[in-house]
Design a protein around this motif. Structure first.
Motif, short mmCIF file in Angstrom:
data_model
loop_
_atom_site.label_atom_id
_atom_site.label_comp_id
_atom_site.label_asym_id
_atom_site.label_seq_id
_atom_site.Cartn_x
_atom_site.Cartn_y
_atom_site.Cartn_z
N ASN A 65 0.55 -1.10 -0.47
CA ASN A 65 0.10 0.05 0.23
C ASN A 65 0.61 1.11 0.05
O ASN A 65 0.39 1.80 -0.52
N ILE A 66 2.54 1.21 0.61
CA ILE A 66 2.64 2.11 0.85
C ILE A 66 3.28 2.61 -0.53
O ILE A 66 3.26 3.60 -1.48
N ALA A 67 3.62 1.89 -1.30
CA ALA A 67 4.44 1.75 -2.61
C ALA A 67 3.01 2.29 -3.23
O ALA A 67 3.44 3.28 -4.46
N ASN A 68 1.89 1.82 -4.23
CA ASN A 68 1.27 2.31 -4.58
C ASN A 68 0.57 3.88 -3.79
O ASN A 68 0.35 4.45 -5.05
N ARG A 69 0.91 4.22 -3.17
CA ARG A 69 0.17 4.83 -2.74
C ARG A 69 1.18 6.53 -3.40
O ARG A 69 1.34 7.32 -3.93
N VAL A 70 2.34 5.67 -3.10
CA VAL A 70 3.81 7.04 -3.14
C VAL A 70 3.78 6.78 -4.96
O VAL A 70 3.92 7.69 -5.87
N LYS A 71 3.49 5.32 -6.13
CA LYS A 71 3.67 6.07 -7.23
C LYS A 71 2.42 6.47 -7.71
O LYS A 71 2.18 7.95 -8.55
N ASN A 72 0.73 6.99 -7.27
CA ASN A 72 0.12 7.39 -7.61
C ASN A 72 -0.19 9.00 -7.14
O ASN A 72 -0.69 9.80 -7.80
N LEU A 73 0.57 9.43 -6.34
CA LEU A 73 1.30 10.87 -5.49
C LEU A 73 2.12 11.09 -6.77
O LEU A 73 1.98 12.31 -6.78
N LEU A 74 3.26 10.27 -7.18
CA LEU A 74 4.10 11.08 -8.16
C LEU A 74 3.88 11.06 -9.29
O LEU A 74 3.93 11.60 -10.53
N SER A 75 2.60 10.14 -9.87
CA SER A 75 2.38 10.31 -11.35
C SER A 75 0.93 11.27 -11.54
O SER A 75 1.12 11.50 -12.59
#
Length: 304
Positions: free
Chosen positions: A294-304
């Motif tokens: 979940n941490i990785a997915n939330r970071v990816k969504n934020l940066l995208s």
């Protein structure tokens, strides 16, 4: 972490008779060796944490270096008034040890979950609030707080990160485990393990994430936070704690007070609610979207 704490405490007590350990009817099959080796330095006060803190204050006023120990909220929130009035106001050498930070005692429910402790205790003047991430950090934090001139809080976790560092352990100075410029995962406590796992998942997606453990919440490493805000692509705070008043709030305060805005900023933690379900620590982190995936997915969504 508990075993690392006890190992370091035993080592220190063997050379310092002023060290005294008080427990609130806990530590069976754990503290027997300590009790037998140091009978005048160990007392089980029973299920009476408020009285335990008052007793600790009396001993500290006589020059003792006192440790109070119990599960999660019991040596902290249950006796907050005694910590505030008896310990902190008199600036005594007392280290409050909570065994089971965050969701460590997951199956016992919210009464045993420590998800507001960092925010509440860091509001007290002059207290030192520490949440180590590794067994080495736990041992070093034990030594540092026992020798700290004032009240300290040591939040032990059942989850530990299997990571090493060449850095020295200094209260108020964070430890950088991985450096990167794209974004920095800034965690506190055993959830560092999830942050390190999330870094690997992000790397597979082409995102280079740094990982820092902010083991001391108060006093916090302001210089490092300002440097990360200025020199990296953003800051993601990760904590097994309510978002209100915890690590993320503290980092935001530092940035705003310094007039600095990170390029991106995200707080990951328990979102202003009680942990109303039960399960293992790992299950609860996943349920509340605080695990590595979940941490990785939330970071990816934020940066995208």
């Amino acid at each position: 972490m508990r075993d690392a704490f006890l190992e370091k405490l035993t080592e220190l007590a063997s050379n310092d008779k002023e060290i005294v350990l008080l427990t609130g009817d806990l530590g069976f099959n754990v503290f027997e060796d300590f009790e037998s080796r140091f009978p005048g330095q160990y007392f089980n006060v029973g299920v009476a944490e408020q009285n335990m803190t008052g007793l600790a204050a009396g001993l500290a006023l006589k020059g003792k270096k006192v440790i109070t120990y119990s599960i999660a909220n019991f040596p902290t929130l249950r006796c907050l008034e005694q910590i505030r009035n008896d310990a902190c106001y008199h600036d005594l050498n007392i280290t409050i040890v909570a065994s089971g930070g965050g969701f460590s005692y997951g199956s016992l429910g919210m009464s045993h979950h420590a998800t507001e402790d960092l925010a509440i205790l860091r509001a007290l003047p002059d207290i030192c609030v520490v949440a180590p991430a590794t067994n080495w950090e736990a041992g070093e934090a034990t030594k540092a707080l026992i020798n700290y001139d004032g009240v300290g809080y040591l939040r032990l976790d059942k989850t530990v990160a299997d990571e090493t560092s060449d850095s020295s352990f200094i209260l108020g100075k964070a430890i950088t485990y991985k450096k990167a410029e794209d974004v920095t995962l800034l965690s506190s406590g055993g959830i560092l393990r999830d942050a390190l796992q999330a870094k690997k998942l992000l790397q597979d997606s082409g995102i280079d994430a740094g990982v820092v453990n902010m083991h001391t919440i108060k006093p916090i490493d302001k210089n490092l936070i300002i440097s990360l805000a200025n020199n990296t692509g953003g800051i993601i705070t990760i904590e097994e704690h309510n978002l209100d008043g915890g690590l993320g709030s503290t980092v935001a305060e530092v940035c705003m007070d310094a007039g600095i805005k990170p390029k991106v900023f995200l707080r990951i933690g328990l979102e202003n609610k009680y942990s109303s379900i039960v399960g293992s620590q790992n299950f609860l982190k996943k349920y509340y979207q605080m695990d590595a995936e979940n941490i990785a997915n939330r970071v990816k969504n934020l940066l995208s």
